[in-house]
Design an enzyme around this catalytic site. Sequence first.
Site, mmCIF file in Angstrom:
data_model
loop_
_atom_site.group_PDB
_atom_site.id
_atom_site.type_symbol
_atom_site.label_atom_id
_atom_site.label_comp_id
_atom_site.label_asym_id
_atom_site.label_seq_id
_atom_site.Cartn_x
_atom_site.Cartn_y
_atom_site.Cartn_z
ATOM 1 N N CYS A 67 -4.688 -9.057 -21.120
ATOM 2 C CA CYS A 67 -4.912 -7.739 -19.956
ATOM 3 C C CYS A 67 -3.304 -8.636 -18.789
ATOM 4 O O CYS A 67 -3.689 -8.487 -17.379
ATOM 5 C CB CYS A 67 -6.251 -8.658 -19.321
ATOM 6 N N GLU A 90 -5.968 -18.423 -21.185
ATOM 7 C CA GLU A 90 -3.776 -18.392 -20.619
ATOM 8 C C GLU A 90 -3.952 -19.759 -19.784
ATOM 9 O O GLU A 90 -2.754 -20.075 -19.964
ATOM 10 C CB GLU A 90 -4.231 -17.774 -19.173
ATOM 11 N N HIS A 121 0.820 -1.044 0.149
ATOM 12 C CA HIS A 121 -0.645 -0.079 0.054
ATOM 13 C C HIS A 121 0.642 0.888 0.285
ATOM 14 O O HIS A 121 0.284 2.282 -0.806
ATOM 15 C CB HIS A 121 -0.555 0.337 1.516
ATOM 16 N N ASP A 170 0.310 -15.614 -17.283
ATOM 17 C CA ASP A 170 -0.629 -17.106 -17.247
ATOM 18 C C ASP A 170 -0.025 -18.258 -18.142
ATOM 19 O O ASP A 170 0.052 -19.427 -18.458
ATOM 20 C CB ASP A 170 -1.519 -18.105 -16.842
HETATM 21 C C1 PEP Z 1 -2.750 -13.862 -16.349
HETATM 22 O O1 PEP Z 1 -2.807 -14.895 -16.143
HETATM 23 O O2 PEP Z 1 -2.192 -12.964 -17.194
HETATM 24 C C2 PEP Z 1 -4.032 -12.088 -15.472
HETATM 25 C C3 PEP Z 1 -4.555 -11.671 -16.161
HETATM 26 O O3 PEP Z 1 -4.817 -13.186 -14.376
HETATM 27 P P1 PEP Z 1 -3.851 -13.195 -12.957
HETATM 28 O O4 PEP Z 1 -2.825 -12.373 -13.095
HETATM 29 O O5 PEP Z 1 -4.342 -12.697 -12.479
HETATM 30 O O6 PEP Z 1 -3.345 -14.378 -13.221
HETATM 31 MG MG MG Z 2 -4.115 -15.548 -14.482
#
Ligand code: PEP
Ligand code: MG
Length: 548
Positions: free
Chosen positions: A502, A431, A189, A455
Amino acid sequence: MYKGIAASPGYAAERAFVLKEQALSIPQETITADQVELEKQKVRDGLEQVKQELAVTREDVRERFGEEECAIFDSHLMMLEDPTLLEEIDREILDSAKNAVWAAHDVLTTHASVFEAMDDAYLRERAADFKDLRGKLARRLLGVGDVSLETLDRPVILVAHDLTPSQTARLNPKWVKGILTEIGGPTSHSAILARTLQIPAVVGCGPIACEITDDTILALNGNTGEITIHPEQELVDLYHREQLAFQEEQTRLRAAAFETVYTADGKRIEIAGNIGNPADSRSVLANGGDGVGLFRSEFLFLEREQMPSEEEQFEAYAEAAREMAGRPVIIRTMDIGGDKQLPYLPMEAEENPFLGFRAIRLCLAEKEMFLTQLRAILRASSHGKIRVMFPMIATEEELLEAKSMLAQAKEQLRERQLPFDEKIETGIMIEVPSAAIIADQLAPHVDFFSIGSNDLIQYTFAADRMNQKVSYLYNPVHPAILRLIGRVVQDAHAHGKWVGVCGEMAGDPLYAKELIALGVDELSMTPSLIPRMKQAIKGMSTTTLIYQ
Ligand code: PEP
Ligand code: MG
């Protein structure tokens, strides 16, 4: 030169101010039976004083930075108001005959150690919150004053072993030009607050404070994590110039971030933010985000004693939808398992949790829990533009089963006559490599794909994303990854579906350039990275591949 973790960008070159923590010594005195009530009362009074103190800091932060920066204090207040905390301290006083300060210290230390032992970096850093409260409560109970930063009257780089969130929030950017800490990570934080205050920061530098006194000049680079002790005057001047240029650039980028962006060859790219709770959506908006590309809903389930009810979840999802005022919000159904365990959902220990009972695999088995979440998401869809997304899909069967659960949740809401968006857009995360390879089979069943590159890279290279020793394999622009992504985009587009990314690679303009050239339609990232990305997109083209 020293190297720490770059936690908040920018440059600073100033004299140091070393924050010397007064070591608190906790008197370990056993008490007699007739003192039990008195000690319990002391804890209640102490907690009350800490709450009042937090409320004052919260108000100060609200006035200076706005409501959205107060979440940390609300969560500290919630932790203090949790009746089980008081019960645990009372029990420690009664059963172990410990005095008030000793009992409270031990109970809060136990809570901190639980978080410290977790694999997830974000959760590990929550231990700092318990330690912050432990120090505050002990100070109140012992009548010792707080370490004060309010007397500062010259520009400094603040050097500390660690900074608590409340210490960071009270810093005055007029004088504190940089922050250097010996411990801590980029998702603590304190690091998040430093970014909000726009103070350059380097954390996790290791034992360095002993080499520094209040007269030492330091040069700190918050972009690279580099620290120079006794820098040449040339470097000091350079950092002052760089910081000025950086601040001007930030102001310019933010002002321009509210426009819709197109690549140089005219393709609209949606730039969205990743969030972990509804309050984060304000930061997406403040940075000019076009929507929320990933709401990691599992964060609503962690740090609690019981499963959040349908109502609680509904409130959280609806709040994000309302905040975003018609812009899309993609809610990822919970990704529990792996390194994220729920205390109230007993699970067997696994040899390889990241290859085990995680995310959609767990949800398809825990049907009631999953249906509850789906109903909450659906209900929130009548308050804004919500999309739902399933994580870790590996096969077509899993996707069809998840969709049938969504259909079941819709049916339950129809029976309850509750409104929801009948046409809620439904997507999956790509992923797991198998999903990327059969993207053509999956595409007809979805409205969109979002590539979870964190992932996807980990599973493609069989390289644990947390393990430093194999981090050389974590290469987002390796042909193995780019070919998979390119294939997913082609298959999706052939079925008229759009594709986002993402994972962390989406927030880096160098990698984004490659993604845009591969045909990706949306990028979702940490909110503070949005303005820079919006600027960079304008110079990109949908045809120029660098790496393949
Ligand atoms: C990813 O795997 O790229 C993802 C966005 O999910 P997390 O980072 O929450 O596993
Ligand atoms: Mg992921």
